[in-house]
Scaffold this motif. Structure first.
Motif, short mmCIF file in Angstrom:
data_model
loop_
_atom_site.label_atom_id
_atom_site.label_comp_id
_atom_site.label_asym_id
_atom_site.label_seq_id
_atom_site.Cartn_x
_atom_site.Cartn_y
_atom_site.Cartn_z
N ASP A 33 0.47 -1.10 0.04
CA ASP A 33 -0.13 -0.09 -0.07
C ASP A 33 1.00 1.28 0.56
OD1 ASP A 33 0.63 -0.24 2.48
OD2 ASP A 33 -1.14 -0.06 3.85
N SER A 34 2.34 1.12 0.17
CA SER A 34 2.83 2.60 -0.08
C SER A 34 2.99 3.38 -1.71
CB SER A 34 4.70 1.73 0.87
OG SER A 34 4.52 1.26 -0.27
N GLY A 35 2.60 2.53 -2.35
CA GLY A 35 2.68 2.31 -3.66
C GLY A 35 4.53 2.99 -4.59
N GLU A 36 5.18 2.79 -3.71
CA GLU A 36 6.31 2.59 -3.97
C GLU A 36 7.05 1.58 -4.95
OE1 GLU A 36 9.35 2.63 -1.07
OE2 GLU A 36 8.09 3.74 0.29
N PRO A 37 7.74 1.86 -5.73
CA PRO A 37 7.79 0.43 -6.74
C PRO A 37 9.73 0.02 -6.59
CG PRO A 37 9.32 2.63 -7.65
CD PRO A 37 7.97 3.20 -6.31
N GLN A 38 9.82 -1.46 -6.15
CA GLN A 38 10.47 -2.23 -6.55
C GLN A 38 11.79 -1.52 -6.88
OE1 GLN A 38 9.32 -6.23 -7.87
NE2 GLN A 38 8.14 -6.38 -5.78
N LEU A 39 12.85 -1.95 -6.63
CA LEU A 39 14.21 -1.30 -6.72
C LEU A 39 14.90 -2.36 -6.90
CD1 LEU A 39 14.93 1.36 -4.16
CD2 LEU A 39 14.13 2.02 -5.97
N LEU A 40 15.70 -2.72 -7.84
CA LEU A 40 16.68 -3.39 -8.31
C LEU A 40 17.95 -3.05 -8.56
CD1 LEU A 40 13.62 -3.53 -10.50
CD2 LEU A 40 14.72 -5.98 -10.51
N LEU A 41 19.30 -3.91 -7.92
CA LEU A 41 20.30 -3.34 -8.37
C LEU A 41 21.15 -4.03 -9.37
CD1 LEU A 41 22.85 -2.59 -6.61
CD2 LEU A 41 23.32 -4.68 -5.29
N ASP A 42 21.83 -3.90 -10.47
CA ASP A 42 21.47 -4.31 -12.02
C ASP A 42 22.96 -4.46 -11.80
OD1 ASP A 42 21.99 -5.24 -14.39
OD2 ASP A 42 21.94 -3.12 -14.85
N LEU A 43 23.28 -5.47 -11.28
CA LEU A 43 25.37 -5.93 -11.29
C LEU A 43 25.97 -5.44 -12.47
CD1 LEU A 43 24.36 -9.53 -9.79
CD2 LEU A 43 25.31 -7.84 -8.43
N THR A 44 27.04 -4.67 -11.64
CA THR A 44 27.85 -4.24 -13.24
C THR A 44 29.36 -5.14 -13.31
OG1 THR A 44 28.31 -2.20 -12.04
CG2 THR A 44 26.53 -1.71 -13.61
N ASP A 45 29.51 -6.01 -12.20
CA ASP A 45 30.75 -6.25 -11.83
C ASP A 45 30.66 -7.68 -12.54
OD1 ASP A 45 30.04 -7.33 -9.90
OD2 ASP A 45 30.61 -5.88 -8.76
N GLN A 46 32.10 -8.56 -12.25
CA GLN A 46 32.31 -9.88 -12.81
C GLN A 46 31.36 -11.13 -11.35
OE1 GLN A 46 35.02 -7.92 -12.02
NE2 GLN A 46 36.44 -8.19 -13.35
N THR A 47 30.47 -9.90 -10.43
CA THR A 47 29.37 -10.97 -10.10
C THR A 47 28.19 -11.23 -10.87
OG1 THR A 47 28.08 -8.85 -8.98
CG2 THR A 47 30.12 -10.15 -7.59
N ARG A 48 28.11 -10.47 -11.56
CA ARG A 48 26.83 -10.79 -12.50
C ARG A 48 26.92 -11.94 -13.66
NH1 ARG A 48 27.02 -6.27 -16.86
NH2 ARG A 48 25.22 -7.42 -17.55
N TRP A 49 28.34 -13.06 -13.40
CA TRP A 49 27.95 -14.03 -14.00
C TRP A 49 28.11 -15.47 -12.74
CZ3 TRP A 49 27.97 -12.64 -18.60
CH2 TRP A 49 28.15 -11.41 -19.18
N ILE A 50 28.02 -15.22 -12.21
CA ILE A 50 27.77 -15.87 -10.61
C ILE A 50 26.52 -16.74 -11.26
CG2 ILE A 50 27.34 -17.05 -7.94
CD1 ILE A 50 29.41 -14.16 -7.62
N ASN A 51 26.35 -18.00 -11.52
CA ASN A 51 25.05 -18.91 -12.09
C ASN A 51 24.41 -19.54 -11.16
OD1 ASN A 51 25.44 -18.93 -15.35
ND2 ASN A 51 27.58 -19.76 -15.35
N HIS A 52 23.23 -19.92 -11.70
CA HIS A 52 21.93 -20.29 -11.01
C HIS A 52 22.19 -22.10 -10.37
CE1 HIS A 52 18.36 -21.98 -9.04
NE2 HIS A 52 18.48 -22.91 -9.94
N ALA A 53 22.28 -22.49 -9.00
CA ALA A 53 22.27 -23.38 -8.68
C ALA A 53 21.36 -24.30 -8.09
CB ALA A 53 23.65 -24.50 -8.64
N CYS A 54 20.51 -25.08 -7.92
CA CYS A 54 19.39 -25.66 -7.42
C CYS A 54 19.45 -26.06 -5.95
CB CYS A 54 18.39 -26.23 -7.77
SG CYS A 54 17.32 -25.89 -9.47
N ASP A 55 21.56 -26.55 -6.11
CA ASP A 55 21.67 -26.50 -4.77
C ASP A 55 23.48 -25.68 -4.91
OD1 ASP A 55 22.81 -28.32 -2.75
OD2 ASP A 55 24.36 -29.93 -3.74
N PRO A 56 22.77 -24.61 -4.26
CA PRO A 56 23.92 -23.63 -4.22
C PRO A 56 25.51 -23.80 -3.07
CG PRO A 56 22.57 -22.46 -2.97
CD PRO A 56 21.93 -23.92 -4.03
#
Length: 168
Positions: free
Chosen positions: A59-82
Motif C-alpha cells: 500500500d506504499s505506492g513505492e516501486p520495487q528496487l533492483l540492483l543491476d550488477l555491473t561487475d564480474q558477480t553478474r556471471w555467478i550462475n544459478h544452481a538448485c544446490d548452490p
C-alpha cells in the motif's frame, strides 16, 4: 573492471560464463561484494543481471528496487544446490545498495560459484545446473506450485510429487 580477488570468470558448463574460485573459501566466508546500479521496476533497463533489492509495502505506492550488477558477480550462475547465498542491503537515506555472497559450505579451488536465483513463478525458466537436486526450472521452491504453461512440464519428478501433495 578490476578482477575480483580470488575469483576468475571462465566459460561455464552451467550457462555461458561463470565465476570460479582461485583459492579456498570456508563456510560462512564473505566471498565477494558486488557492485551495481540501482533501478526502479518502473525504469526501462535490462534486468538480466539484477538482484531484487527492496520490496516496499503493497500500500506504499513505492516501486520495487533492483540492483543491476555491473561487475564480474553478474556471471555467478544459478544452481538448485548452490554453494553460496547472496545478501543485499539498501539504505534509503543514503541510497546505497550493497550485495555480498557468502559461502554456504567449504568451497575448494576451481569450483564454480553458484546461488539459487529463486525466480518468482511467473519468471521461471529452464534450469541447466545439473545438480542431483535440480528442480528442472529456476524458481523459488515456495512458488513451484504456481508455475504454469510449458515450464510446468520441466519440473523434475521429485518436485512433481511435491506438487501433488500440496494440491491434495
Amino acid at each position: 573492471m578490476p578482477a575480483l580477488d580470488g575469483l576468475k570468470v571462465v566459460r561455464s558448463p552451467i550457462h555461458g560464463y561463470g565465476v570460479i574460485t582461485l583459492r579456498r573459501f570456508a563456510a560462512g566466508d564473505i566471498i565477494v561484494y558486488g557492485d551495481g546500479v540501482v533501478y526502479s521496476e518502473d525504469d526501462d533497463f535490462d534486468d538480466t543481471y539484477a538482484l531484487l533489492l527492496h520490496i516496499p509495502d503493497e500500500d506504499s505506492g513505492e516501486p520495487q528496487l533492483l540492483l543491476d550488477l555491473t561487475d564480474q558477480t553478474r556471471w555467478i550462475n544459478h544452481a538448485c544446490d548452490p554453494n553460496t547465498e547472496v545478501d543485499v542491503s539498501w539504505d534509503p537515506d543514503t541510497r546505497i545498495a550493497t550485495a555480498w555472497w557468502v559461502a554456504l559450505r567449504d568451497i575448494e579451488v576451481g569450483e564454480e560459484l553458484t546461488y539459487d536465483y529463486a525466480f518468482s513463478a511467473p519468471l521461471a525458466e529452464p534450469c541447466a545446473c545439473g545438480s542431483d537436486s535440480c528442480r528442472g526450472i529456476i524458481v523459488d521452491l515456495d512458488e513451484i506450485d504456481q508455475v504454469t504453461g510449458p515450464n510446468r512440464d520441466l519440473i523434475r519428478p521429485r518436485f512433481r510429487r511435491r506438487l501433488r501433495r500440496r494440491a491434495g
